[in-house]
Design a protein around this motif. Structure first.
Motif, PDB file in Angstrom:
ATOM      1  N   ARG A  66     -17.328  -1.587  24.713  1.00 25.42           N
ATOM      2  CA  ARG A  66     -17.711  -1.509  23.301  1.00 25.42           C
ATOM      3  C   ARG A  66     -17.536  -1.101  22.212  1.00 25.42           C
ATOM      4  NH1 ARG A  66     -23.775  -2.216  27.313  1.00 25.42           N
ATOM      5  NH2 ARG A  66     -23.023  -4.390  28.358  1.00 25.42           N
ATOM      6  N   ARG A  67     -17.134   0.204  22.423  1.00 24.56           N
ATOM      7  CA  ARG A  67     -17.238   1.153  20.871  1.00 24.56           C
ATOM      8  C   ARG A  67     -18.259   1.354  20.344  1.00 24.56           C
ATOM      9  NH1 ARG A  67     -14.069  -3.084  21.046  1.00 24.56           N
ATOM     10  NH2 ARG A  67     -14.715  -3.624  18.835  1.00 24.56           N
ATOM     11  N   ALA A  70     -23.004  -2.871  18.394  1.00 23.10           N
ATOM     12  CA  ALA A  70     -23.663  -3.450  17.101  1.00 23.10           C
ATOM     13  C   ALA A  70     -25.546  -4.456  16.256  1.00 23.10           C
ATOM     14  CB  ALA A  70     -22.958  -5.218  17.433  1.00 23.10           C
ATOM     15  N   ARG A  74     -21.900 -11.314  13.655  1.00 23.79           N
ATOM     16  CA  ARG A  74     -20.846 -12.642  14.706  1.00 23.79           C
ATOM     17  C   ARG A  74     -21.696 -11.755  15.471  1.00 23.79           C
ATOM     18  NH1 ARG A  74     -16.184 -11.449  18.429  1.00 23.79           N
ATOM     19  NH2 ARG A  74     -15.799  -8.824  17.253  1.00 23.79           N
ATOM     20  N   ARG A  75     -21.798 -10.530  16.550  1.00 22.60           N
ATOM     21  CA  ARG A  75     -22.438 -10.293  17.765  1.00 22.60           C
ATOM     22  C   ARG A  75     -23.370  -9.771  18.050  1.00 22.60           C
ATOM     23  NH1 ARG A  75     -19.230  -4.072  18.412  1.00 22.60           N
ATOM     24  NH2 ARG A  75     -20.359  -4.394  19.636  1.00 22.60           N
ATOM     25  N   GLY A 331      -9.710  -2.274  18.796  1.00 21.53           N
ATOM     26  CA  GLY A 331     -10.574  -2.903  18.598  1.00 21.53           C
ATOM     27  C   GLY A 331     -11.144  -2.634  17.399  1.00 21.53           C
ATOM     28  N   ALA A 332     -11.713  -2.039  16.314  1.00 15.78           N
ATOM     29  CA  ALA A 332     -12.439  -2.111  15.015  1.00 15.78           C
ATOM     30  C   ALA A 332     -11.222  -2.874  14.296  1.00 15.78           C
ATOM     31  CB  ALA A 332     -12.186  -0.778  14.268  1.00 15.78           C
ATOM     32  N   ASP A 335     -12.217  -6.122  15.529  1.00 15.21           N
ATOM     33  CA  ASP A 335     -14.389  -7.127  15.239  1.00 15.21           C
ATOM     34  C   ASP A 335     -13.520  -7.024  14.027  1.00 15.21           C
ATOM     35  OD1 ASP A 335     -15.211  -6.560  17.673  1.00 15.21           O
ATOM     36  OD2 ASP A 335     -15.991  -4.555  17.699  1.00 15.21           O
ATOM     37  N   ARG A 336     -13.175  -6.412  12.016  1.00  6.97           N
ATOM     38  CA  ARG A 336     -13.067  -7.323  11.434  1.00  6.97           C
ATOM     39  C   ARG A 336     -12.733  -8.154  10.835  1.00  6.97           C
ATOM     40  NH1 ARG A 336     -11.177  -1.183  10.557  1.00  6.97           N
ATOM     41  NH2 ARG A 336      -9.520  -1.599  10.797  1.00  6.97           N
ATOM     42  N   ALA A 338     -12.342 -10.811  13.079  1.00  6.08           N
ATOM     43  CA  ALA A 338     -13.336 -11.883  13.604  1.00  6.08           C
ATOM     44  C   ALA A 338     -14.418 -11.875  13.259  1.00  6.08           C
ATOM     45  CB  ALA A 338     -13.442 -11.160  15.349  1.00  6.08           C
ATOM     46  N   GLN A 339     -15.508 -10.541  12.211  1.00  4.03           N
ATOM     47  CA  GLN A 339     -16.283 -10.757  11.364  1.00  4.03           C
ATOM     48  C   GLN A 339     -16.130 -11.390  10.887  1.00  4.03           C
ATOM     49  OE1 GLN A 339     -19.009 -10.087  12.646  1.00  4.03           O
ATOM     50  NE2 GLN A 339     -20.307  -8.731  11.009  1.00  4.03           N
ATOM     51  N   TYR A 342     -14.895 -15.244  11.240  1.00  2.47           N
ATOM     52  CA  TYR A 342     -17.291 -15.647  11.292  1.00  2.47           C
ATOM     53  C   TYR A 342     -17.814 -16.075  10.280  1.00  2.47           C
ATOM     54  CZ  TYR A 342     -22.200 -15.708  12.544  1.00  2.47           C
ATOM     55  OH  TYR A 342     -23.309 -15.425  12.517  1.00  2.47           O
TER      56      TYR A 342
END
Length: 615
Positions: A66-67, A70, A74-75, A331-332, A335-336, A338-339, A342
């Protein structure tokens, strides 16, 4: 293990304070500030997560995947650690808690003089939300007023010191804008817009900075937080000045624009097993260590620190740290992206609904209208009210080149017909805009810029320039009509307008602004001053259009009886800061105006020739 127990402190001491959102269940840190004769003693207690989460355990593997925790977006709300583990390890009011203690001795000017790091047991800590802290600082009768006031004073000194050292650091708690640790502008939640936010930020940055130096002195292999900027980034002082001006101006549009610019020029900070420096903070080294419940990198750092304090071997090899850093950074980055997707999809859906609604769009600011217009043009959605508002803004010259490109060269449905016609009419009224619209169209679609074929005939100051514009679209060259004018720039404007009309498949409003160049062989003079070239009135109007002159006006007076009147015209214009005048008389107003215009034109051309010869 050393204790921090309220009963063991002198009367001047106060319990550590855990400052977080109301109802928070994952409290990573607590702050204690004590005033000294020559500065402050800052102590930050960090929840001992390393002792409660063994390496490679199920909880550790889940946290690594999960790192970080959140909170929204999005998450949604997704904690890094399983809830039972979090509840067991979080700092809490009313019970002793194992912690890592980072104690920093801060001089009166904000300089960190020394740092001590050890294990501790935290007792007597008080949990407060941001508003409760702000209220206590304002209330002299509050039991924690003195300690929290000192924490606020220390935060101001730490901020001033960071600013003096070149860090991109600013807070505007009234408007709700602040910089994050990387120097990017962020919007604060309503609950954080008070002094408590600054206290937490500055104390955590001070603790992380001091711990990085402490670890470097002991050559500890851990994860550092490194930050850099793109090559196109402006100098640090320019960004600092822009931040100051934007916050002083307070314009939401300006602040949003600056926030976007900082995102574009600053690279995302990343973890690495070496000290690479932090550009936003302007520090040689920085770590994340104060949030081990919420960030996996902090848990890694805490494990390294505790192994050192306990005299044990390093828990990670250099290769293991490098592998962890790559995974966290990748991963970050994912996430950026994907965010971003989103929020982009959510914004598109919102704008799509708005474009299909027959609402009053006149009250929207330029940014809000642009978003809806863009979605409506790209998806050919337009209510009558949206199309009418686009036409109104076009006529008022309130649309940008990108918006004109969307309407003229993207929108294609019948519902946009009148708005598109209004846009082309607006461009025709300001023909210099046409080239900008073509340039935007080329950039958006990855095309080569429009090309101009230029020519000229005749001798100065009566040269006639010609130009035609073309653009290659889908492998086919599309060209507009060849247009003429008495200046190269004006000819190009009309040529670009012609090409734009052809691409938009609309009637061409471009014009030839100059008659053919005069013959070089002498002709017999006639009474009409316009017989040897274009009408002086037309040429003057063209000069005004392309800004060769300004303030063009004609004053006409008449004398004598109606059957034998004499009219006098004074033609005035400014050219390069000088007012020039042509005066003439004739039996009719039209003749007087034409002759005065001819004299004024000759005066202007004479000045232009003098300037040309001097150059």
């Amino acid at each position: 293990m050393p204790d921090h127990d309220q009963s063991s402190f002198a009367l001047t001491a106060a319990p550590p304070v855990m400052i977080d959102r109301r109802g928070s269940m994952d409290r990573d840190d607590a702050i204690a500030v004590r005033r000294l004769d020559d500065g402050w003693d800052l102590t930050v207690y960090v929840a001992d997560v390393a002792s409660g989460v063994a390496r490679n355990s199920t909880a550790d593997q889940e946290a690594f995947q999960r790192r970080e925790s959140a909170y929204g977006g999005r998450r949604g709300t997704a904690k890094m650690l399983p809830r039972p583990v979090e509840e067991r390890l979080t700092l809490a009011q009313g019970r002793p808690c194992a912690a890592m203690r980072v104690r920093v001795n801060v001089a009166a000017d904000g300089t960190a003089r020394e740092c001590e790091v050890d294990r501790a047991r935290l007792r007597g800590a008080v949990a407060m939300d941001h508003q409760a802290v702000a209220d206590a600082i304002a209330d002299s009768a509050h039991p924690l007023h003195g300690a929290l006031r000192e924490a606020a004073a220390l935060s101001e000194v730490l901020l001033a010191r960071r600013r003096d050292q070149g860090a991109l650091a600013l807070y505007d708690l009234l408007s709700g804008w602040a910089t994050d640790e990387d120097g990017g502008l962020v919007r604060l939640a309503a609950s954080e817009r008070n002094v408590a936010y600054k206290v937490v930020q500055e104390c955590m940055i001070a603790a992380n900075t001091a711990l990085a130096a402490w670890a470097a002195q002991r050559d500890l292999p851990l994860l550092f937080r490194n930050h850099s900027v793109a090559k196109v980034a402006p100098p640090r002082q320019v960004l600092l000045d822009d931040l100051d001006l934007a916050l002083a101006d307070g314009s939401p549009a300006r602040l949003e624009a600056l926030a976007q610019r900082t995102l574009m020029v600053m690279k995302a900070a990343e973890y690495a097993p070496f000290m690479g420096g932090h550009w936003g903070l302007n520090l040689p080294g920085y770590v994340h260590a104060t949030s081990p419940l919420r960030r996996y990198a902090d848990l890694v750092v805490q494990r390294v620190v505790f192994h050192h304090l306990d005299g044990a071997d390093d828990p990670y090899t250099q290769d293991e740290l490098a592998s962890i850093a790559v995974a966290l950074n990748d991963g970050a980055r994912a996430d950026r992206e994907a965010q971003k997707d989103y929020f982009k999809a959510a914004a598109h859906a919102r704008d799509r609904r708005a474009a299909a609604t027959d609402a009053d769009f006149s009250r929207l600011d330029s940014r809000g209208f642009h978003a809806i217009l863009k979605r409506g043009c790209k998806e050919n959605i337009a209510t009558a009210s949206l199309a009418d508002e686009a036409a109104r803004r076009a006529a008022a010259q309130q649309l940008t080149a990108l918006e004109l490109q969307l309407l003229l060269l993207v929108a294609g449905s019948e519902s946009w017909k009148d708005a598109r016609a209004a846009c082309l009419e607006a461009v025709a009224a300001a023909p210099e805009t046409a080239a900008s619209v073509l340039s935007v169209h080329a950039q958006v679609n990855g095309l080569s810029l429009a090309e101009f074929a230029d020519g000229n005939q005749g001798q100065s100051p009566h040269t006639v320039f010609s130009s035609s514009a073309s653009l290659v679209v889908d492998g086919t060259q599309v060209s507009g009509a060849t247009r003429t004018a008495s200046t190269k720039k004006a000819a190009r404007h009309q040529a670009a307008l012609s090409l734009l009309a052809r691409l938009a498949e609309l009637p061409d409003p471009s014009q030839d602004l100059a008659a053919p160049a005069p013959q070089t062989t002498p002709k017999k003079a006639t009474a009409s001053p316009s017989s040897q070239g274009p009408s002086p009135l037309m040429t003057l109007n063209e000069y005004a259009q392309v800004r060769v002159i300004s303030g063009l006006k004609f004053d006409i007076t008449g004398q004598g009886p109606s059957h034998m009147s004499t009219f006098t015209c004074h033609a005035h214009a400014h050219h390069e800061g000088e007012q020039l005048t042509g005066t003439a008389s004739a039996p009719s107003k039209a003749a007087a105006k034409t002759r005065a215009a001819d004299l004024l034109l000759k005066a202007i051309d004479a000045r232009r020739q003098q300037t040309h010869d001097a150059a």
